[in-house]
Write a protein that holds these residues in place. Structure first.
Motif, PDB file in Angstrom:
ATOM      1  N   SER A   1       0.845  -1.192   0.000  1.00  0.00           N
ATOM      2  CA  SER A   1       0.000   0.000   0.000  1.00  0.00           C
ATOM      3  C   SER A   1       0.879   1.241   0.000  1.00  0.00           C
ATOM      4  N   PRO A   2       0.428   2.338  -0.601  1.00  0.00           N
ATOM      5  CA  PRO A   2       1.199   3.585  -0.542  1.00  0.00           C
ATOM      6  C   PRO A   2       1.426   4.085   0.883  1.00  0.00           C
TER       7      PRO A   2
ATOM      8  N   ARG B   1      -5.916   4.745   5.974  1.00  0.00           N
ATOM      9  CA  ARG B   1      -6.473   6.092   5.780  1.00  0.00           C
ATOM     10  C   ARG B   1      -7.911   6.205   6.288  1.00  0.00           C
ATOM     11  N   GLN B   2      -8.433   5.081   6.825  1.00  0.00           N
ATOM     12  CA  GLN B   2      -9.806   5.047   7.334  1.00  0.00           C
ATOM     13  C   GLN B   2     -10.798   5.557   6.287  1.00  0.00           C
ATOM     14  N   VAL B   3     -10.674   4.983   5.089  1.00  0.00           N
ATOM     15  CA  VAL B   3     -11.563   5.352   3.986  1.00  0.00           C
ATOM     16  C   VAL B   3     -12.920   4.699   4.204  1.00  0.00           C
TER      17      VAL B   3
ATOM     18  N   GLU C   1     -11.716  -4.204  11.005  1.00  0.00           N
ATOM     19  CA  GLU C   1     -11.371  -2.799  11.212  1.00  0.00           C
ATOM     20  C   GLU C   1     -12.123  -1.863  10.268  1.00  0.00           C
ATOM     21  N   LEU C   2     -12.641  -2.409   9.186  1.00  0.00           N
ATOM     22  CA  LEU C   2     -13.432  -1.618   8.244  1.00  0.00           C
ATOM     23  C   LEU C   2     -14.900  -1.973   8.446  1.00  0.00           C
TER      24      LEU C   2
ATOM     25  N   GLY D   1      -3.086  -4.448  -1.266  1.00  0.00           N
ATOM     26  CA  GLY D   1      -2.668  -3.058  -1.165  1.00  0.00           C
ATOM     27  C   GLY D   1      -3.840  -2.104  -1.019  1.00  0.00           C
ATOM     28  N   MET D   2      -4.936  -2.360  -1.745  1.00  0.00           N
ATOM     29  CA  MET D   2      -6.112  -1.498  -1.672  1.00  0.00           C
ATOM     30  C   MET D   2      -6.737  -1.516  -0.280  1.00  0.00           C
ATOM     31  N   LEU D   3      -6.895  -2.720   0.285  1.00  0.00           N
ATOM     32  CA  LEU D   3      -7.530  -2.830   1.599  1.00  0.00           C
ATOM     33  C   LEU D   3      -6.638  -2.251   2.691  1.00  0.00           C
TER      34      LEU D   3
END
Length: 228
Positions: A60-61, A131-133, A160-161, A123-125
């Motif tokens: 992930s970034p 970032r708590q998207v 967590e999401l 990476g997306m998750l």
């Protein structure tokens, strides 16, 4: 972003086993290298005359390192990657995202992975967690065995999401029609963006199934994994 041609040196930090059949190579993240979750890199190994090979980033970034994940094999490239040692170097010759393979924070997302195709979704998750998207995301993960890549992380992240769900499907012994039936039962058919990543045959059959279920072709994003 489509893609950018670059010449960036990478340095191996370590190689780690993810499952009995899959490895990840972790590289030091070059200073100033910015990318988005779901991006790929063209990786050129030192001394490889064939040029770069494309790998989706499984990192992930939001993480300090870069990571690619692959299934072990007999090709010279895979042997070389598996034999990488700390300090070895490679080069990024291009990176980007040609097919809008990035989550839209304003649309619910369905991610469908076949085997190592789960790599960009990892990476997306991770990016969403860090970032708590907000937003709803479902991952349907098809794998030949129950050695699911990144399973411990995925299980943690779905707790967590608030609106994340992960469905694991073991495909060994399932005929194609059975796999498609399982997918139809698990995958919502309306008001979503669909991301499909995995081997070419799996991606094509899943794309066909989604469109037959009424999904608009413009709402499907694909990432085809070559064998190399």
């Amino acid at each position: 972003m489509a893609h950018q041609l670059v010449d960036i040196e990478l340095t191996v930090k370590h190689v780690r086993a993810e499952t009995p059949q899959h490895l990840s190579v972790v590289y030091e993240r070059p200073r100033g290298f910015d990318y988005e979750a779901g991006d790929w890199i063209d990786l050129q190994l030192e001394g490889d005359p064939r040029g770069g090979r494309t790998y989706s980033l499984s990192s992930s970034p939001t993480e300090p390192d870069l990571m690619i994940t692959f299934k072990e094999g007999q090709s010279e490239l895979k042997k070389a990657l598996a034999a990488s040692s700390a300090g070895d170097t490679a080069r990024i010759t291009a990176f980007g995202n040609d097919y809008e393979f990035q989550l839209d924070e304003h649309r619910d997302s369905v991610l469908i992975a076949g085997g190592v195709g789960v790599a960009p979704f990892r990476g997306m998750l991770k990016d969403m967690v860090d970032r708590q998207v907000p937003g709803s995301v479902e991952l349907v993960y098809l794998n030949a065995s129950d050695d699911f890549l990144f399973k411990d992380e995925l299980d943690t992240w779905q707790t967590e999401l608030a609106e994340a769900r992960v469905h694991y499907v073991v495909t060994r012994g399932l005929k194609r029609k059975d796999r498609e039936r399982v997918l139809r039962d698990l995958v919502p058919a309306t008001a979503h963006l669909y991301y499909v990543a995995g081997p070419e045959g799996m991606v094509e059959s899943t794309e066909t199934m989604l469109m037959a279920s009424g999904v608009d072709h413009d709402d499907i994003r694909i990432d085809v994994f070559g064998g190399y």
